[in-house]
Scaffold this motif. Structure first.
Motif, PDB file in Angstrom:
ATOM      1  N   SER A 161      29.246 -26.078 -13.912  1.00 21.25           N
ATOM      2  CA  SER A 161      28.313 -26.335 -12.807  1.00 21.25           C
ATOM      3  C   SER A 161      28.525 -25.359 -11.656  1.00 21.25           C
ATOM      4  CB  SER A 161      28.444 -27.781 -12.315  1.00 21.25           C
ATOM      5  OG  SER A 161      29.736 -28.029 -11.797  1.00 21.25           O
ATOM      6  N   SER A 162      29.755 -24.875 -11.470  1.00 19.61           N
ATOM      7  CA  SER A 162      29.984 -23.884 -10.414  1.00 19.61           C
ATOM      8  C   SER A 162      29.243 -22.589 -10.727  1.00 19.61           C
ATOM      9  CB  SER A 162      31.481 -23.612 -10.238  1.00 19.61           C
ATOM     10  OG  SER A 162      32.033 -22.989 -11.385  1.00 19.61           O
ATOM     11  N   LEU A 163      29.198 -22.224 -12.006  1.00 20.22           N
ATOM     12  CA  LEU A 163      28.424 -21.049 -12.412  1.00 20.22           C
ATOM     13  C   LEU A 163      26.929 -21.293 -12.205  1.00 20.22           C
ATOM     14  CD1 LEU A 163      30.337 -20.088 -15.679  1.00 20.22           C
ATOM     15  CD2 LEU A 163      30.363 -18.842 -13.514  1.00 20.22           C
ATOM     16  N   ASP A 164      26.455 -22.473 -12.620  1.00 21.42           N
ATOM     17  CA  ASP A 164      25.037 -22.800 -12.442  1.00 21.42           C
ATOM     18  C   ASP A 164      24.650 -22.843 -10.966  1.00 21.42           C
ATOM     19  OD1 ASP A 164      24.275 -22.940 -15.094  1.00 21.42           O
ATOM     20  OD2 ASP A 164      24.738 -25.062 -15.292  1.00 21.42           O
ATOM     21  N   ASP A 165      25.539 -23.362 -10.128  1.00 24.71           N
ATOM     22  CA  ASP A 165      25.251 -23.434  -8.687  1.00 24.71           C
ATOM     23  C   ASP A 165      25.121 -22.043  -8.080  1.00 24.71           C
ATOM     24  OD1 ASP A 165      25.298 -26.181  -8.818  1.00 24.71           O
ATOM     25  OD2 ASP A 165      27.300 -26.400  -7.964  1.00 24.71           O
ATOM     26  N   LYS A 166      25.987 -21.127  -8.511  1.00 25.29           N
ATOM     27  CA  LYS A 166      25.916 -19.756  -8.006  1.00 25.29           C
ATOM     28  C   LYS A 166      24.631 -19.080  -8.478  1.00 25.29           C
ATOM     29  CE  LYS A 166      27.400 -15.953  -6.064  1.00 25.29           C
ATOM     30  NZ  LYS A 166      27.357 -15.793  -4.591  1.00 25.29           N
ATOM     31  N   ILE A 167      24.255 -19.316  -9.721  1.00 20.67           N
ATOM     32  CA  ILE A 167      23.007 -18.760 -10.249  1.00 20.67           C
ATOM     33  C   ILE A 167      21.818 -19.296  -9.464  1.00 20.67           C
ATOM     34  CG2 ILE A 167      21.467 -18.760 -12.258  1.00 20.67           C
ATOM     35  CD1 ILE A 167      24.046 -18.778 -14.000  1.00 20.67           C
ATOM     36  N   ASP A 168      21.822 -20.591  -9.184  1.00 17.33           N
ATOM     37  CA  ASP A 168      20.738 -21.208  -8.408  1.00 17.33           C
ATOM     38  C   ASP A 168      20.655 -20.619  -6.998  1.00 17.33           C
ATOM     39  OD1 ASP A 168      20.012 -22.810 -10.515  1.00 17.33           O
ATOM     40  OD2 ASP A 168      21.048 -24.596  -9.782  1.00 17.33           O
ATOM     41  N   LEU A 169      21.823 -20.406  -6.387  1.00 17.47           N
ATOM     42  CA  LEU A 169      21.853 -19.840  -5.039  1.00 17.47           C
ATOM     43  C   LEU A 169      21.233 -18.445  -5.019  1.00 17.47           C
ATOM     44  CD1 LEU A 169      22.737 -19.841  -2.070  1.00 17.47           C
ATOM     45  CD2 LEU A 169      24.985 -19.016  -2.825  1.00 17.47           C
ATOM     46  N   LEU A 170      21.576 -17.622  -6.002  1.00 19.52           N
ATOM     47  CA  LEU A 170      21.028 -16.271  -6.071  1.00 19.52           C
ATOM     48  C   LEU A 170      19.523 -16.298  -6.324  1.00 19.52           C
ATOM     49  CD1 LEU A 170      23.917 -14.657  -8.139  1.00 19.52           C
ATOM     50  CD2 LEU A 170      23.335 -14.116  -5.760  1.00 19.52           C
ATOM     51  N   HIS A 171      19.073 -17.228  -7.171  1.00 15.33           N
ATOM     52  CA  HIS A 171      17.637 -17.384  -7.388  1.00 15.33           C
ATOM     53  C   HIS A 171      16.924 -17.763  -6.090  1.00 15.33           C
ATOM     54  CE1 HIS A 171      16.949 -16.667 -11.594  1.00 15.33           C
ATOM     55  NE2 HIS A 171      17.841 -17.554 -11.990  1.00 15.33           N
ATOM     56  N   ARG A 172      17.534 -18.664  -5.318  1.00 11.85           N
ATOM     57  CA  ARG A 172      16.920 -19.079  -4.058  1.00 11.85           C
ATOM     58  C   ARG A 172      16.869 -17.911  -3.064  1.00 11.85           C
ATOM     59  NH1 ARG A 172      20.074 -23.728  -4.888  1.00 11.85           N
ATOM     60  NH2 ARG A 172      21.515 -23.138  -3.217  1.00 11.85           N
ATOM     61  N   GLN A 173      17.940 -17.113  -3.039  1.00  7.27           N
ATOM     62  CA  GLN A 173      17.943 -15.944  -2.166  1.00  7.27           C
ATOM     63  C   GLN A 173      16.811 -14.991  -2.528  1.00  7.27           C
ATOM     64  OE1 GLN A 173      21.800 -14.102  -2.306  1.00  7.27           O
ATOM     65  NE2 GLN A 173      22.820 -15.742  -1.171  1.00  7.27           N
ATOM     66  N   ASN A 174      16.640 -14.747  -3.825  1.00  2.18           N
ATOM     67  CA  ASN A 174      15.573 -13.849  -4.249  1.00  2.18           C
ATOM     68  C   ASN A 174      14.195 -14.435  -3.955  1.00  2.18           C
ATOM     69  OD1 ASN A 174      17.250 -11.843  -5.072  1.00  2.18           O
ATOM     70  ND2 ASN A 174      16.851 -12.041  -7.252  1.00  2.18           N
ATOM     71  N   LYS A 175      14.066 -15.741  -4.101  1.00  2.00           N
ATOM     72  CA  LYS A 175      12.782 -16.376  -3.785  1.00  2.00           C
ATOM     73  C   LYS A 175      12.449 -16.200  -2.303  1.00  2.00           C
ATOM     74  CE  LYS A 175      10.223 -20.695  -4.416  1.00  2.00           C
ATOM     75  NZ  LYS A 175      10.275 -22.095  -4.936  1.00  2.00           N
ATOM     76  N   THR A 176      13.466 -16.336  -1.446  1.00  2.00           N
ATOM     77  CA  THR A 176      13.260 -16.145  -0.006  1.00  2.00           C
ATOM     78  C   THR A 176      12.891 -14.702   0.299  1.00  2.00           C
ATOM     79  OG1 THR A 176      14.809 -17.922   0.534  1.00  2.00           O
ATOM     80  CG2 THR A 176      14.346 -16.317   2.260  1.00  2.00           C
ATOM     81  N   LEU A 177      13.585 -13.749  -0.345  1.00  2.00           N
ATOM     82  CA  LEU A 177      13.291 -12.335  -0.121  1.00  2.00           C
ATOM     83  C   LEU A 177      11.866 -11.993  -0.563  1.00  2.00           C
ATOM     84  CD1 LEU A 177      16.665 -10.769  -1.336  1.00  2.00           C
ATOM     85  CD2 LEU A 177      15.804 -10.781   1.013  1.00  2.00           C
TER      86      LEU A 177
END
Length: 389
Positions: A161-177
């Motif tokens: 889940s720590s890996l999935d959480d980091k992946i989700d965070l990066l996806h959210r960052q890209n969505k914001t960008l």
């Protein structure tokens, strides 16, 4: 370290919530309805169906969901799994919700168990049906599962889940960008057109399907239409394949789906995953767009995501119903003014900074996904063990 033991699923499940055989009255707003269609890739996607709040109590008579309950699709498709993160939802047909007995199962671990090949094989091998392929609740209840003790389950789930959480965070960052880029594009090139800009068409600014070279039989990265996202620049999954016949592209190209319903669904990509000077290929249903002159390549992607342009592209569909394609010659008539040199310079600086961050994030996402997919079967088989207190 504990040894893994085999159990029958129903013996370690506290709640087994099944709404199959019931059909709720759906509304356009109200309580979100979790259907099999929105359980994908370990997540529950934003809902597109609802039931009325006043119908909730009368509908949800077989059990109420809780946070971290496991939602499992039982048919069409079979085997998609996710955790409930908001218990203010209704449960639809074709899914079963599982809540493990606390002394036997940690629910996040059970989600990863079903995501792993072992769990998927057990589901698929017990499925039946002709027109609809799925698993019966009675069969699912009797399915064997192998489990370590509860503390090791928590340790395994924590790693994944720590890996999935980091992946989700990066996806959210890209969505914001991307949202920032879309807003700036609309402001600078749609809403704030200046008097000295030259009126023209998209063909003055964009080259369509530029020539790329691949020899027949040459191994090159291949990108399927299914890999294109409906809401982000980065496609998900490509592989080497002998070139036969298809659309060719390079880094910096924008891919626009030209066939219905992929166009209407928003399938678009900005290519960054290739090596320098590498040529890839994919579906013949791609339109490749590349800015002319000194415009940054990301300009084509921002334009392809713009709602006005997409509405125009949908108006360029031609052909028989159900298999319509964009007429590129018609698309080339889309009216857009050539911006001033100052506006281009400012946009290029912005686009370069944002694409560097988008690409870096996408590379990290790819690395983390590879690590997660490598660890998952090893952790779920006991081949790799996790230290825990």
């Amino acid at each position: 370290m504990s040894e893994w033991r085999e159990y029958i699923l129903e013996d370690v499940i506290d709640k087994f919530i099944d709404y199959r055989g019931k059909t709720p009255t759906k509304t356009t707003f109200g309580i979100p309805l979790v259907t099999a269609k929105i359980v994908k890739a370990g997540k529950i996607l934003p809902p597109n169906e609802f039931i009325a709040r006043e119908d909730y109590d009368s509908w949800m008579t077989r059990g109420l969901p809780e946070i971290d309950d496991v939602v499992l699709t039982t048919e069409a498709p079979l085997g998609e799994v996710a955790l409930i993160q908001d218990k203010n939802v209704a449960l639809a047909q074709r899914i079963i919700t599982l809540r493990g007995k606390k002394e036997f199962i940690f629910n996040p671990f059970l989600k990863y168990y079903f995501q792993n090949d072992t769990g998927q094989h057990k589901l698929q091998s017990r499925a039946s049906g002709t027109t609809v392929f799925g698993i019966k609740a009675s069969v699912l209840r009797k399915m064997p599962v192998e489990l370590p003790d509860i503390e090791e389950q928590k340790a395994i789930a924590s790693v994944l889940s720590s890996l999935d959480d980091k992946i989700d965070l990066l996806h959210r960052q890209n969505k914001t960008l991307e949202a920032m880029a879309e807003t700036l594009f609309r402001q600078w090139f749609v809403e704030e057109v200046e008097d000295d800009w030259v009126e023209g068409t998209i063909y003055d600014l964009i080259e369509f399907n530029p020539a790329r070279k691949l020899a027949k039989g040459e191994m090159a990265p291949y990108l399927e239409m299914a890999a294109l996202s409906t809401n982000t620049f980065n496609p998900d999954g490509w592989y080497l394949r002998e070139f036969s016949s298809g659309t060719k592209f390079t880094n910096g190209d924008t891919l626009l789906a030209r066939i219905t319903p992929c166009l209407e669904n928003g399938k678009t990509a900005y290519v960054t995953f290739l090596e320098n000077d590498q040529v890839a290929w994919g579906s013949t249903e791609y339109i490749v767009m590349r800015p002319k002159g000194n415009l940054h390549p990301f300009f084509a992607y921002s334009l392809a995501r713009n709602s006005d342009f997409r509405d125009y592209a949908e108006g360029c569909l031609a052909g028989s119903s159900g298999r319509q394609r964009v007429d590129v010659d018609h698309l080339k008539d889309y009216k857009i003014s050539t911006p001033s040199a100052t506006r281009i310079k400012n946009y290029n600086a912005f686009a370069e900074s944002i694409t560097l961050k988008l690409h870096a994030n996408s590379q990290q996402i790819h690395t983390l996904k590879t690590l997660r997919d490598t660890l998952l079967p090893k952790l779920m088989s006991g081949e790799v063990r996790v230290e825990y207190p």
